[in-house]
Write a protein that holds these residues in place. Sequence first.
Motif, mmCIF file in Angstrom:
data_model
loop_
_atom_site.group_PDB
_atom_site.id
_atom_site.type_symbol
_atom_site.label_atom_id
_atom_site.label_comp_id
_atom_site.label_asym_id
_atom_site.label_seq_id
_atom_site.Cartn_x
_atom_site.Cartn_y
_atom_site.Cartn_z
ATOM 1 N N ARG A 90 -11.590 19.216 40.454
ATOM 2 C CA ARG A 90 -10.306 18.543 40.316
ATOM 3 C C ARG A 90 -9.521 19.076 39.116
ATOM 4 O O ARG A 90 -10.104 19.606 38.176
ATOM 5 N N PRO A 91 -8.195 18.861 39.123
ATOM 6 C CA PRO A 91 -7.405 19.226 37.946
ATOM 7 C C PRO A 91 -7.762 18.323 36.770
ATOM 8 O O PRO A 91 -8.286 17.220 36.970
ATOM 9 N N VAL A 92 -7.456 18.805 35.571
ATOM 10 C CA VAL A 92 -7.617 17.992 34.368
ATOM 11 C C VAL A 92 -6.216 17.652 33.878
ATOM 12 O O VAL A 92 -5.415 18.557 33.611
ATOM 13 N N TYR A 93 -5.901 16.368 33.794
ATOM 14 C CA TYR A 93 -4.607 15.926 33.283
ATOM 15 C C TYR A 93 -4.661 14.416 33.090
ATOM 16 O O TYR A 93 -5.560 13.750 33.613
ATOM 17 N N ASP A 94 -3.709 13.888 32.349
ATOM 18 C CA ASP A 94 -3.492 12.446 32.293
ATOM 19 C C ASP A 94 -2.006 12.199 32.071
ATOM 20 O O ASP A 94 -1.218 13.153 32.047
ATOM 21 N N LYS A 95 -1.622 10.952 31.920
ATOM 22 C CA LYS A 95 -0.193 10.624 31.820
ATOM 23 C C LYS A 95 0.467 11.240 30.589
ATOM 24 O O LYS A 95 1.683 11.378 30.547
ATOM 25 N N ASN A 96 -0.322 11.625 29.596
ATOM 26 C CA ASN A 96 0.229 12.217 28.373
ATOM 27 C C ASN A 96 0.357 13.735 28.430
ATOM 28 O O ASN A 96 0.859 14.348 27.488
ATOM 29 N N SER A 97 -0.102 14.351 29.510
ATOM 30 C CA SER A 97 -0.035 15.811 29.622
ATOM 31 C C SER A 97 1.421 16.277 29.589
ATOM 32 O O SER A 97 2.268 15.709 30.272
ATOM 33 N N ARG A 98 1.693 17.290 28.770
ATOM 34 C CA ARG A 98 3.060 17.803 28.600
ATOM 35 C C ARG A 98 3.237 19.214 29.136
ATOM 36 O O ARG A 98 4.332 19.641 29.439
ATOM 37 N N ILE A 99 2.141 19.976 29.202
ATOM 38 C CA ILE A 99 2.215 21.311 29.782
ATOM 39 C C ILE A 99 1.125 21.443 30.839
ATOM 40 O O ILE A 99 0.098 20.755 30.772
ATOM 41 N N LEU B 274 -10.726 18.308 24.698
ATOM 42 C CA LEU B 274 -9.822 19.242 24.016
ATOM 43 C C LEU B 274 -8.475 19.308 24.741
ATOM 44 O O LEU B 274 -7.410 19.205 24.119
ATOM 45 N N LEU B 275 -8.511 19.470 26.056
ATOM 46 C CA LEU B 275 -7.277 19.561 26.835
ATOM 47 C C LEU B 275 -6.468 18.271 26.746
ATOM 48 O O LEU B 275 -5.290 18.284 26.364
ATOM 49 N N LEU B 276 -7.087 17.163 27.087
ATOM 50 C CA LEU B 276 -6.371 15.892 27.133
ATOM 51 C C LEU B 276 -5.924 15.446 25.746
ATOM 52 O O LEU B 276 -4.837 14.886 25.594
ATOM 53 N N GLY B 277 -6.730 15.732 24.734
ATOM 54 C CA GLY B 277 -6.369 15.370 23.362
ATOM 55 C C GLY B 277 -5.171 16.146 22.836
ATOM 56 O O GLY B 277 -4.556 15.763 21.844
ATOM 57 N N ASN B 278 -4.841 17.239 23.515
ATOM 58 C CA ASN B 278 -3.700 18.055 23.114
ATOM 59 C C ASN B 278 -2.602 18.086 24.175
ATOM 60 O O ASN B 278 -1.731 18.956 24.156
ATOM 61 N N ASN B 279 -2.654 17.132 25.096
ATOM 62 C CA ASN B 279 -1.618 16.961 26.129
ATOM 63 C C ASN B 279 -1.475 18.164 27.062
ATOM 64 O O ASN B 279 -0.380 18.502 27.494
ATOM 65 N N ILE B 280 -2.608 18.804 27.363
ATOM 66 C CA ILE B 280 -2.618 19.980 28.234
ATOM 67 C C ILE B 280 -3.253 19.625 29.579
ATOM 68 O O ILE B 280 -4.357 19.086 29.623
ATOM 69 N N ALA B 281 -2.529 19.921 30.657
ATOM 70 C CA ALA B 281 -3.080 19.802 32.008
ATOM 71 C C ALA B 281 -3.539 21.189 32.448
ATOM 72 O O ALA B 281 -2.927 22.197 32.086
ATOM 73 N N LEU B 282 -4.612 21.234 33.223
ATOM 74 C CA LEU B 282 -5.183 22.509 33.646
ATOM 75 C C LEU B 282 -5.578 22.446 35.110
ATOM 76 O O LEU B 282 -6.247 21.510 35.545
ATOM 77 N N TRP B 283 -5.122 23.453 35.863
ATOM 78 C CA TRP B 283 -5.550 23.590 37.252
ATOM 79 C C TRP B 283 -5.322 25.014 37.686
ATOM 80 O O TRP B 283 -5.001 25.884 36.873
ATOM 81 N N SER C 125 0.767 31.356 21.695
ATOM 82 C CA SER C 125 1.264 30.347 20.739
ATOM 83 C C SER C 125 2.548 29.677 21.231
ATOM 84 O O SER C 125 2.904 28.598 20.753
ATOM 85 N N VAL C 126 3.233 30.257 22.228
ATOM 86 C CA VAL C 126 4.438 29.659 22.801
ATOM 87 C C VAL C 126 4.146 28.257 23.366
ATOM 88 O O VAL C 126 5.031 27.407 23.395
ATOM 89 N N ILE C 127 2.917 27.999 23.765
ATOM 90 C CA ILE C 127 2.606 26.669 24.325
ATOM 91 C C ILE C 127 2.819 25.566 23.288
ATOM 92 O O ILE C 127 3.139 24.434 23.649
ATOM 93 N N LEU C 128 2.651 25.901 22.023
ATOM 94 C CA LEU C 128 2.761 24.893 20.961
ATOM 95 C C LEU C 128 4.160 24.288 20.888
ATOM 96 O O LEU C 128 4.311 23.119 20.549
ATOM 97 N N ASP C 129 5.173 25.078 21.253
ATOM 98 C CA ASP C 129 6.557 24.575 21.238
ATOM 99 C C ASP C 129 6.743 23.399 22.187
ATOM 100 O O ASP C 129 7.611 22.561 21.982
ATOM 101 N N TYR C 130 5.949 23.351 23.231
ATOM 102 C CA TYR C 130 6.084 22.305 24.260
ATOM 103 C C TYR C 130 5.132 21.137 24.044
ATOM 104 O O TYR C 130 5.228 20.135 24.735
ATOM 105 N N LEU C 131 4.219 21.283 23.098
ATOM 106 C CA LEU C 131 3.233 20.226 22.855
ATOM 107 C C LEU C 131 3.654 19.293 21.719
ATOM 108 O O LEU C 131 3.072 18.235 21.540
#
Length: 161
Positions: free
Chosen positions: A7-16, A63-72, A154-160
């Motif tokens: 399954r994907p990893v994400y939650d309601k706080n995921s921003r990217i 690590l992903l969820l604590g930093n608002n990152i969704a992964l799939w 490092s561009v991802i940090l701008d969106y987090l």
Amino acid sequence: ILIHPYRPVYDKNSRILILGTFPSVASRDANFFYGHPRNRFWTVISALTGNDLPKTIEEKKFLLLGNNIALWDVLKSCEIEKSKDSTIMNPVPNDLSEIFENARIRAVFTNGRKAYELYNKLIRSKTGIEAICLPSTSPANAGYSTEHLLKEWSVILDYLK
């Protein structure tokens, strides 16, 4: 035909949302994303977010969820020779609507060129969101040092923020 095994990893706080292509043989064996020991994905994400390198699946999710990152991954199923993206045939895309309906995604990134191409071909018309292509963290992308990957990613940090 191989079917995506997890399954994907994400939650309601995921921003990217970071999208790979399809799990490698090593990732399918490990039953989680970026399972090859030489894939630099976890090294890059932990370094950019200032966290220790995760070892277990639970630590990786944290690590992903604590930093608002969704992964799939872009693909739900395909035919693929070993782990070679260049051999992908009969690709069927994942339905990303679940993530977009339940999280406030501000940007979509692809881990590598093939994921970017498949996203644009199969999914972009549904999301309406232009993806940002990042260099692959795969060990096959030997031309990129970890330092170079860190700089590009490092561009991802701008969106987090």
